[in-house]
Design a protein around this motif. Structure first.
Motif, PDB file in Angstrom:
ATOM      1  N   GLU A 247      39.581 -13.187  -6.064  1.00 33.46           N
ATOM      2  CA  GLU A 247      39.787 -12.741  -7.436  1.00 33.46           C
ATOM      3  C   GLU A 247      39.903 -11.213  -7.406  1.00 33.46           C
ATOM      4  OE1 GLU A 247      37.504 -15.677 -10.321  1.00 33.46           O
ATOM      5  OE2 GLU A 247      36.186 -15.047  -8.680  1.00 33.46           O
ATOM      6  N   LEU A 265      42.024 -19.020 -13.188  1.00 33.25           N
ATOM      7  CA  LEU A 265      42.932 -19.796 -12.352  1.00 33.25           C
ATOM      8  C   LEU A 265      42.147 -20.570 -11.298  1.00 33.25           C
ATOM      9  CD1 LEU A 265      45.659 -17.033 -11.866  1.00 33.25           C
ATOM     10  CD2 LEU A 265      45.712 -18.965 -13.469  1.00 33.25           C
ATOM     11  N   SER A 266      42.700 -21.684 -10.846  1.00 39.00           N
ATOM     12  CA  SER A 266      41.963 -22.584  -9.959  1.00 39.00           C
ATOM     13  C   SER A 266      41.957 -22.129  -8.508  1.00 39.00           C
ATOM     14  CB  SER A 266      42.569 -23.999 -10.037  1.00 39.00           C
ATOM     15  OG  SER A 266      42.488 -24.508 -11.348  1.00 39.00           O
ATOM     16  N   ALA A 269      43.704 -15.697  -6.350  1.00 39.74           N
ATOM     17  CA  ALA A 269      44.518 -14.805  -7.182  1.00 39.74           C
ATOM     18  C   ALA A 269      44.551 -13.428  -6.537  1.00 39.74           C
ATOM     19  CB  ALA A 269      43.946 -14.722  -8.591  1.00 39.74           C
ATOM     20  N   HIS A 284      49.239 -16.283  -7.820  1.00 40.21           N
ATOM     21  CA  HIS A 284      48.252 -17.358  -7.769  1.00 40.21           C
ATOM     22  C   HIS A 284      48.675 -18.376  -6.714  1.00 40.21           C
ATOM     23  CE1 HIS A 284      46.497 -21.221  -9.663  1.00 40.21           C
ATOM     24  NE2 HIS A 284      45.542 -20.615  -8.983  1.00 40.21           N
ATOM     25  N   TYR A 293      51.829 -14.332 -12.538  1.00 41.35           N
ATOM     26  CA  TYR A 293      51.419 -14.036 -13.909  1.00 41.35           C
ATOM     27  C   TYR A 293      51.424 -12.530 -14.140  1.00 41.35           C
ATOM     28  CZ  TYR A 293      49.485 -18.813 -14.110  1.00 41.35           C
ATOM     29  OH  TYR A 293      49.315 -20.173 -14.099  1.00 41.35           O
ATOM     30  N   TYR A 295      49.054  -9.850 -16.203  1.00 41.60           N
ATOM     31  CA  TYR A 295      47.747  -9.724 -16.847  1.00 41.60           C
ATOM     32  C   TYR A 295      47.671  -8.363 -17.526  1.00 41.60           C
ATOM     33  CZ  TYR A 295      42.653  -9.356 -17.387  1.00 41.60           C
ATOM     34  OH  TYR A 295      41.381  -9.194 -17.887  1.00 41.60           O
ATOM     35  N   ARG A 304      52.148 -16.435 -17.882  1.00 40.32           N
ATOM     36  CA  ARG A 304      52.827 -16.972 -16.705  1.00 40.32           C
ATOM     37  C   ARG A 304      54.302 -16.587 -16.744  1.00 40.32           C
ATOM     38  NH1 ARG A 304      55.714 -21.104 -14.418  1.00 40.32           N
ATOM     39  NH2 ARG A 304      54.965 -21.868 -12.407  1.00 40.32           N
TER      40      ARG A 304
END
Length: 617
Positions: A247, A265-266, A269, A284, A293, A295, A304
């Protein structure tokens, strides 16, 4: 080389039903380009890598005129390059025949003679380069004698000043927009899998430290992703693993403030700055596929951006906000595209033929679900099947275009690629799980997927090929010895074969990684090193073995491979060895085609036929 020469370069066969050149070769020969980088202060000036001449080399591209010019031209190719922030110079790394040991050189963007970029700095293994907007140069290098060193040359100075030295691996990762701060990734704590960060001034004095391994139980690696692109802004964008996956956070080393960014997010990132500093571009990576994406730093809005399903080999935001990315899937060859829908950079010559898409397999393994990517040839199984094992080990296979696996499919093989424990993309614990039982952990996961492939009817158990390059080559040799009844053929490229001898001869940064993985040196942990070394199991090998090796390879040196080869030769074991004059793989297209042709020929020569194996296909 002029633009017209670039356009005329590349192979002439077009493929198709009447072509004498098979599709699998055309996939290697088809010209391709990397995602272009550009100069921060002159964004019309770009740099990319292409194989348009048959060897991967650096090319300069002036977007304002459309001119594309070949910068480097060396027998074994060149892929390490950087533009100066003002766009006036192309920096490139000059080694000898792929040995990765050398110096930085530079050439005017518009063409001209090469010159030594940092006069007086001795050769070494490159571990980082930072170029400031004001002309500051920071080079980090590794040598056996000195370990890791970092050198600074300020504007107007003729010589560099050494500001850092340590036996553990370290590199300069970023320089601030005003060239007052440097971010160093280091492993002084002796954990080469999880870097710490130090921000220093140009004289080497420490400003601040960030170390997620210090005094805690969470082994979280840290990556410096870049300082804010605006002068006077000291915030550093940092990648972290504090919550089990990659992250991002913003860290101001001058104030100590940290701001963790939650993207929700899963998967992993990876963030980079937009050029104006107002937003982050977030790549991602989840379950072997990528998306991107935007941000917003002002309000935390995550948007996205449209990209096709598959893998992104990089993405970057242009000054106008447009995002360029290198996209491919297992079925579709790579393209450099933009979020506006246009093709950014189209290489000359014929396009690579398509391949078959991948299917996902999730298999219960001893450490949890193992993700495998499967490609099937035409017809009904069970098929002769290649387990193509990725290198790294901290990497992963993905739904991206790969000419090697596609070649096996074209020859009637199913291909299975396994993201074993040790792979990235499935969380920190999955990546770190291979410690101490190195190699054996990965083979357990590969064995679980092998059992699934056979029981599902995909794979013929009598016609299984284990193959891979680098760490994948290591796992191949370990696998044919530690699992001798599982594999009919082993095909290993640039492998670790004798782990202790490899440690003695490899570069210092890899020695540090090996000590981290195995808990110490060969003298400190002899049983672990023996258990993880392919040469320990060499007398148990039953499968015929093919090995290719670069004579100048600093990562998997030739001596340790010769030790393994001698042991097999003494047994009179079926063995073929191909040695070539390059380093850790080849950047020459025809050489790579030659190697794949030899690998496939060896496997086909030594596998039983379908009738002999008792298969129904």
């Amino acid at each position: 080389m002029t633009d017209s020469a670039f356009e005329e370069a590349g192979p002439t066969p077009t493929g198709g039903p009447d072509s004498e050149v098979p599709d699998w070769e055309l996939r290697f020969r088809a010209p391709r380009v990397s995602l272009p980088g550009w100069a921060r202060e002159a964004p019309d000036r770009s740099l990319f890598v292409s194989n348009a001449t048959g060897t991967f080399e650096l090319y300069a591209w002036d977007r304002s005129t459309g001119e594309r010019r070949q910068v480097t031209d060396r027998p074994n190719g060149t892929v390490s390059g950087r533009l100066s922030p003002d766009g006036e110079w192309v920096w490139w790394f000059d080694d000898t025949d792929g040995d990765e040991f050398g110096v930085w050189r530079r050439q005017p963007f518009g063409g001209g003679a090469d010159e030594t970029a940092v006069p007086g700095l001795a050769a070494g293994y490159p571990s980082g380069l930072a170029l400031g907007r004001d002309g500051t140069v920071v080079v980090s290098r590794d040598t056996e004698e000195d370990g890791s060193t970092i050198h600074v040359r300020r504007p107007g100075e003729a010589e560099t000043t050494e500001i850092y030295r340590h036996r553990q691996s370290a590199d300069v990762a970023a320089i601030s927009a005003d060239s007052s701060l440097l971010a160093i990734e280091h492993t002084e704590h002796a954990d080469a899998m999880h870097s710490a960060l130090r921000v220093v001034r140009l004289d080497g004095s420490t400003v601040a430290e960030l170390d997620d391994t210090a005094g805690g139980t969470v082994e979280s690696g840290l990556l410096a992703r870049g300082f804010a692109p605006l002068p006077g802004d000291s915030r550093l964008l940092v990648g972290h693993q504090r919550h089990g996956r990659w992250e991002a956070l913003l860290w101001d080393p001058l104030t100590g403030e940290q701001r963790e960014l939650s993207f929700g997010l899963s998967g992993d990132a990876y963030a980079d700055w937009y050029p104006d500093g107002s937003a982050l571009l977030v790549l991602h990576s989840f379950q072997a596929r990528d998306e991107v994406y935007r941000y917003s730093l002002a309000d935390g809005e995550l948007t996205r951006l449209e990209t096709p399903p598959g893998t992104l080999g990089g993405a970057a935001a242009r000054p106008d906000g447009e995002v360029e990315f290198l996209w491919s899937s297992a079925a579709e060859p790579p393209r450099v595209m933009s979020t506006s829908g246009r093709t950014v950079l189209d290489p000359p010559g014929p396009k690579a033929p398509r391949s078959v898409p991948v299917e996902d397999a999730w298999v219960e393994g001893p450490g949890g679900l193992v993700h495998a990517l499967v490609q099937r040839p035409a017809g009904e199984g069970p098929f002769p099947t290649v387990f193509d094992i990725h290198g790294g080990p901290t990497a992963h296979d993905e739904d991206g275009f790969a000419a090697g696996p596609a070649a096996w499919v074209d020859h009637g093989f199913a291909v299975v690629r396994v993201n074993y424990r040790g792979s990235t993309g499935y969380g920190r614990e999955w990546t770190d799980a291979l410690k101490h039982r190195v190699g054996l952990i990965e083979l357990e996961d590969i064995a679980a997927v092998r059992e699934w492939a056979v029981s599902s009817g995909l794979a013929d158990p009598e016609r299984l090929v284990l193959t891979g390059g680098s760490w994948g080559g290591y796992l191949t040799l370990l696998g044919v010895g530690a699992q001798p009844d599982s594999w009919a053929v082993g095909v290993a490229a640039v492998p670790v074969a004798d782990y202790v001898a490899a440690y003695d001869d490899e570069v210092e940064a890899l020695k540090a990684l090996d000590r981290t993985l195995l808990g110490g040196t060969p003298e400190e942990q002899p049983e672990r090193w023996a258990a993880s070394s392919p040469i320990t199991y060499v007398d148990a090998v039953k499968a015929p073995v093919y090995i290719s090796a670069g004579m100048n390879d600093p990562r998997c040196p030739i001596r340790q491979i010769e030790n393994y080869v001698s042991r097999l030769t003494d047994r009179g074991h079926p063995l073929e060895v191909y040695r070539y004059d390059a380093g850790h793989g080849s950047l020459v297209v025809e050489e790579r085609i030659k190697q794949v042709r030899m690998e496939i020929r060896f496997a086909r020569d030594h596998l039983p036929t379908a009738r002999e194996a008792g298969s129904t296909d």
